[in-house]
Scaffold this motif. Structure first.
Motif, PDB file in Angstrom:
ATOM      1  N   TYR A 266      -0.378   7.688 -38.272  1.00  0.00           N
ATOM      2  CA  TYR A 266       0.820   8.680 -37.775  1.00  0.00           C
ATOM      3  C   TYR A 266       0.157  10.092 -38.568  1.00  0.00           C
ATOM      4  O   TYR A 266       0.770   9.946 -39.985  1.00  0.00           O
ATOM      5  CB  TYR A 266       2.155   8.394 -37.962  1.00  0.00           C
ATOM      6  N   GLN A 267       0.467  11.397 -38.784  1.00  0.00           N
ATOM      7  CA  GLN A 267      -0.066  12.466 -38.918  1.00  0.00           C
ATOM      8  C   GLN A 267      -1.230  12.074 -39.783  1.00  0.00           C
ATOM      9  O   GLN A 267      -0.534  12.461 -40.745  1.00  0.00           O
ATOM     10  CB  GLN A 267       1.046  13.212 -38.616  1.00  0.00           C
TER      11      GLN A 267
ATOM     12  N   GLU B 141      -2.373  12.879 -33.177  1.00  0.00           N
ATOM     13  CA  GLU B 141      -1.208  12.442 -34.116  1.00  0.00           C
ATOM     14  C   GLU B 141      -1.307  11.523 -34.465  1.00  0.00           C
ATOM     15  O   GLU B 141      -0.691  11.247 -35.463  1.00  0.00           O
ATOM     16  CB  GLU B 141      -0.113  13.246 -33.164  1.00  0.00           C
ATOM     17  N   THR B 142      -1.406  10.319 -33.804  1.00  0.00           N
ATOM     18  CA  THR B 142      -1.613   8.930 -33.923  1.00  0.00           C
ATOM     19  C   THR B 142      -2.608   8.380 -33.106  1.00  0.00           C
ATOM     20  O   THR B 142      -3.292   8.767 -32.067  1.00  0.00           O
ATOM     21  CB  THR B 142      -0.128   8.572 -33.274  1.00  0.00           C
TER      22      THR B 142
ATOM     23  N   TYR C 141      -2.206   8.878 -26.544  1.00  0.00           N
ATOM     24  CA  TYR C 141      -3.779   9.189 -27.561  1.00  0.00           C
ATOM     25  C   TYR C 141      -5.351   7.981 -27.520  1.00  0.00           C
ATOM     26  O   TYR C 141      -4.209   6.636 -27.466  1.00  0.00           O
ATOM     27  CB  TYR C 141      -3.636   9.239 -28.569  1.00  0.00           C
TER      28      TYR C 141
END
Length: 269
Positions: free
Chosen positions: A193-194, A169-170, A149
């Motif tokens: 994170y999330q 997601e991160t 990412y």
């Protein structure tokens, strides 16, 4: 020409396939971090170590998300198969542009425990060995799935604007603008994170000086998932933070790693 393109694609796939095993980073490297309005923005995808790495081509089957976020809106980017540089686009709008690149998940196999230990030591996962053995996992021949990412901040025109949570997601979110804000006390960032702050995450900091020399350091995030990164004018930076988690039950791999990266530059005075 077709043979050279085929070789570049195969080599890129091999480099990406072995990256986490060697603690390789994956990042977006703009040709220029500050450009006038109306300029073609060029950026390369790179995979390597110590802020030095091989250029990767545009491979659509390896891309889950490729966008430019500017002034609160996101625009999908589509290149051509095999393009190097992987990103080249006319960006007409004034302000801070953030390029986002999310890869499709890929897999690797750890042939020895020493390879895995080197990775977890480098990324600061002290509790993973005991967790691995508590799960009854083998010391060799086990698989990991990994996803990248990456984000890059580019100033177009005035460069005004701010980074934001883009829903990866991160990710690493800059809490100040390196092109317009006072960074005398450093650049504050937050690791997510999330969608939630990630406390006590290791942020690895790669700083490239104008002469090309690289310095590397690490810093943990605080209880809010934040850290203040010391920066120097005239330098460019790669920040890296990795999540390592057990795989969902029933998968043919036992660990998942999620790699967040952020690149930017601090203008010279």
């Amino acid at each position: 020409m077709q043979y050279r393109l085929f070789c570049s694609i195969i080599c890129a796939g091999l480099a990406l396939g072995t990256a986490p095993l060697l603690s390789h980073e994956f990042w977006i490297e703009p040709e220029k971090y500050q450009v006038p309005i109306g300029t073609v923005v060029v950026a390369r995808l790179r995979n390597g170590q110590q802020f030095k790495g091989a250029e990767q081509p545009y491979l659509d089957h390896r891309i889950a998300r490729f966008e430019v976020v500017q002034n609160g809106s996101a625009t999908a980017y589509e290149g051509r198969m095999g393009d190097m540089p992987a990103f080249a686009a006319d960006e007409e709008g004034d302000g801070l542009a953030v390029i986002i690149h999310q890869t499709q998940p890929q897999m690797l196999i750890y042939d020895t425990w020493e390879d895995f230990q080197a990775f977890i030591d480098h990324k600061g996962f002290a509790g993973i060995p005991s967790q691995h053995h508590a799960l009854g996992l083998p010391d060799a021949g086990f698989a990991e799935q990994y996803t990248r990412y990456a984000k890059a901040m580019i100033a177009i025109g005035s460069g005004a604007g701010s980074d934001q949570d883009t829903g990866l997601e991160t990710e690493i979110v800059a809490l100040a603008n390196p092109y317009t804000d006072d960074l005398s006390s450093g650049l504050p960032v937050q690791v997510l994170y999330q969608g939630k702050p990630r406390p006590q995450a290791q942020v690895e900091i790669f700083a490239k000086a104008p002469d090309g020399s690289i310095s590397i350091s690490t810093m943990p995030t605080d209880a809010r998932g934040e850290a203040v990164i010391p920066v120097t004018p005239g330098h460019s930076y790669l920040l890296d933070a990795v999540v390592l988690r057990p795989a969902p039950e029933g998968q043919d791999y036992v660990w998942e790693s999620l790699w967040a990266a952020l690149t930017f530059a601090v203008p010279a005075p």
